[in-house]
Design an enzyme around this catalytic site. Structure first.
Site, PDB file in Angstrom:
ATOM      1  N   ASP A 129     -16.804  57.176  16.920  1.00  0.00           N
ATOM      2  CA  ASP A 129     -16.888  58.174  17.983  1.00  0.00           C
ATOM      3  C   ASP A 129     -15.481  58.389  18.550  1.00  0.00           C
ATOM      4  O   ASP A 129     -14.857  57.455  19.048  1.00  0.00           O
ATOM      5  CB  ASP A 129     -17.835  57.622  19.066  1.00  0.00           C
ATOM      6  CG  ASP A 129     -17.984  58.557  20.259  1.00  0.00           C
ATOM      7  OD1 ASP A 129     -17.188  59.511  20.388  1.00  0.00           O
ATOM      8  OD2 ASP A 129     -18.901  58.317  21.066  1.00  0.00           O
TER       9      ASP A 129
ATOM     10  N   ASN B 228     -12.106  75.436  21.786  1.00  0.00           N
ATOM     11  CA  ASN B 228     -12.237  76.856  21.438  1.00  0.00           C
ATOM     12  C   ASN B 228     -11.237  77.649  22.282  1.00  0.00           C
ATOM     13  O   ASN B 228     -10.585  77.097  23.160  1.00  0.00           O
ATOM     14  CB  ASN B 228     -13.681  77.342  21.634  1.00  0.00           C
ATOM     15  CG  ASN B 228     -14.187  77.090  23.043  1.00  0.00           C
ATOM     16  OD1 ASN B 228     -13.473  77.340  24.024  1.00  0.00           O
ATOM     17  ND2 ASN B 228     -15.407  76.586  23.161  1.00  0.00           N
TER      18      ASN B 228
ATOM     19  N   GLY C 199     -20.287  70.182  20.156  1.00  0.00           N
ATOM     20  CA  GLY C 199     -19.671  69.248  19.206  1.00  0.00           C
ATOM     21  C   GLY C 199     -18.671  68.299  19.857  1.00  0.00           C
ATOM     22  O   GLY C 199     -18.905  67.776  20.951  1.00  0.00           O
TER      23      GLY C 199
ATOM     24  N   ASP D 261     -15.832  68.957  21.207  1.00  0.00           N
ATOM     25  CA  ASP D 261     -15.327  69.530  22.461  1.00  0.00           C
ATOM     26  C   ASP D 261     -16.218  69.116  23.641  1.00  0.00           C
ATOM     27  O   ASP D 261     -15.739  68.588  24.661  1.00  0.00           O
ATOM     28  CB  ASP D 261     -15.304  71.061  22.306  1.00  0.00           C
ATOM     29  CG  ASP D 261     -14.479  71.764  23.374  1.00  0.00           C
ATOM     30  OD1 ASP D 261     -13.769  71.075  24.131  1.00  0.00           O
ATOM     31  OD2 ASP D 261     -14.532  73.005  23.433  1.00  0.00           O
TER      32      ASP D 261
ATOM     33  N   SER E 151     -12.254  72.021  12.672  1.00  0.00           N
ATOM     34  CA  SER E 151     -12.962  73.169  12.075  1.00  0.00           C
ATOM     35  C   SER E 151     -14.062  72.791  11.080  1.00  0.00           C
ATOM     36  O   SER E 151     -14.732  73.666  10.537  1.00  0.00           O
ATOM     37  CB  SER E 151     -11.985  74.152  11.402  1.00  0.00           C
ATOM     38  OG  SER E 151     -11.199  74.809  12.363  1.00  0.00           O
TER      39      SER E 151
ATOM     40  N   TYR F 201     -17.638  75.212  13.071  1.00  0.00           N
ATOM     41  CA  TYR F 201     -16.802  76.296  12.535  1.00  0.00           C
ATOM     42  C   TYR F 201     -16.864  76.384  11.009  1.00  0.00           C
ATOM     43  O   TYR F 201     -16.285  77.284  10.404  1.00  0.00           O
ATOM     44  CB  TYR F 201     -15.344  76.139  12.999  1.00  0.00           C
ATOM     45  CG  TYR F 201     -15.097  76.574  14.435  1.00  0.00           C
ATOM     46  CD1 TYR F 201     -16.117  77.082  15.239  1.00  0.00           C
ATOM     47  CD2 TYR F 201     -13.826  76.480  14.988  1.00  0.00           C
ATOM     48  CE1 TYR F 201     -15.880  77.475  16.552  1.00  0.00           C
ATOM     49  CE2 TYR F 201     -13.575  76.868  16.312  1.00  0.00           C
ATOM     50  CZ  TYR F 201     -14.616  77.368  17.077  1.00  0.00           C
ATOM     51  OH  TYR F 201     -14.372  77.759  18.374  1.00  0.00           O
TER      52      TYR F 201
END
Length: 287
Positions: free
Chosen positions: A11, A25, A33, A35, A119, A123
């Site tokens: 983690d 973003n 996620g 973020d 990403s 993404y």
């Protein structure tokens, strides 16, 4: 100096490093996620700092820093990866995330940095290419960062990252270790996966002291190899496909050939072991 790169299954919010990298973003106000997890674990201070420092958000491919709030790190380095699912497919943007994050780390004086796979989540950047972009960009970016940790949440992704890290950032082998027998790769490998297995075994045995005899060495190597590839290393010409050794090139990219190990790979290691024994001892080597 050379940066040390390791792959970790875990983690990212728990990493005890100077800075953790957030896959943010453009709005820079938290999200899903990684973020969302970083904002939740860091608390309100991270969001407040984002609002203060990035009133207009951040461009794709760029990076900037904030406090880490309640996280064990000192800083969060936020970088905005390209959204493959939305048609942002220029790999230069993805490479720029790693480059800019390392530049920001140098600006703030961070010496240890944990990255997620940018990403590769929501993404939807193709996994093998996301790993390749991460590892190759870190390898070619000049930085004062001493330690980079690539953190994967899933075990499968971690194994893929680790095999690419072993390729570009092989760990040092200790004197008198089994790992030293793997320092020079053989001139001819069996299949392309065998080169990855060789590097994985080198890393596995980097600090393992040499056994006293070669017939102890053989089962050590076979057992470790079977643990890594998840299949028996039987005396067979049938190749074993190891998904994490396949960097997405198709064909035989992830294949390991057991017969090559029994006929060539392990005999080379035994020859090197006996040569090392003769160097270490003036007594005649036992046959």
């Amino acid at each position: 100096h050379m940066v040390t790169v390791t792959a970790v299954h875990g983690d990212i919010t728990r990493q005890r490093v100077d800075a953790i990298v957030n896959a943010a973003n453009n709005a820079m106000r938290g999200g899903g996620g990684v973020d969302g997890a970083i904002h939740r674990a860091g608390g309100r201070a991270v969001l407040d700092d984002c609002i203060a420092r990035f009133p207009n958000g951040l461009r794709t491919g760029d990076a900037g820093w904030t406090t880490a709030g309640d996280l064990p790190a000192t800083w969060v380095i936020h970088t905005v990866g390209p959204n493959y699912a939305a048609g942002e497919r220029d790999r230069e943007l993805l490479e720029s995330c790693y480059r800019r994050a390392l530049e920001v780390a140098d600006e703030i004086g961070a010496r240890s940095v944990s990255f997620p796979l940018i990403s590769a989540g929501v993404y939807a950047w193709p996994l093998n290419d996301a790993i390749d972009a991460a590892v190759t960009t870190i390898a070619k970016t000049p930085t004062r960062v001493e330690e980079v940790v690539l953190v994967s949440f899933s075990e499968d992704t971690h194994r893929r990252v680790q095999s690419q890290v072993h390729r570009l950032f092989p760990p040092p082998t200790e004197p008198g270790s089994v790992g030293q027998l793997f320092d020079r790769p053989p001139a001819q490998m069996g299949m392309r996966g065998d080169a990855y297995l060789w590097l994985a075994l080198r890393a596995e045995f980097a600090a393992t002291p040499l056994p006293s005899t070669w017939f102890e060495l053989r089962p050590m190597v076979v057992q470790a190899a079977e643990g890594i590839i998840g299949a028996p290393l039987a005396h067979t010409d049938d190749p074993i496909h190891v998904p994490e050794f396949d960097p997405g090139h198709g064909m035989s990219a992830g294949n390991v050939l057991p017969s090559w190990w029994h006929q060539t790979g392990i005999p080379i290691l035994i020859d090197r072991f006996e040569a090392a024994q003769q160097t270490n001892s003036s007594e005649p080597a036992e046959g």
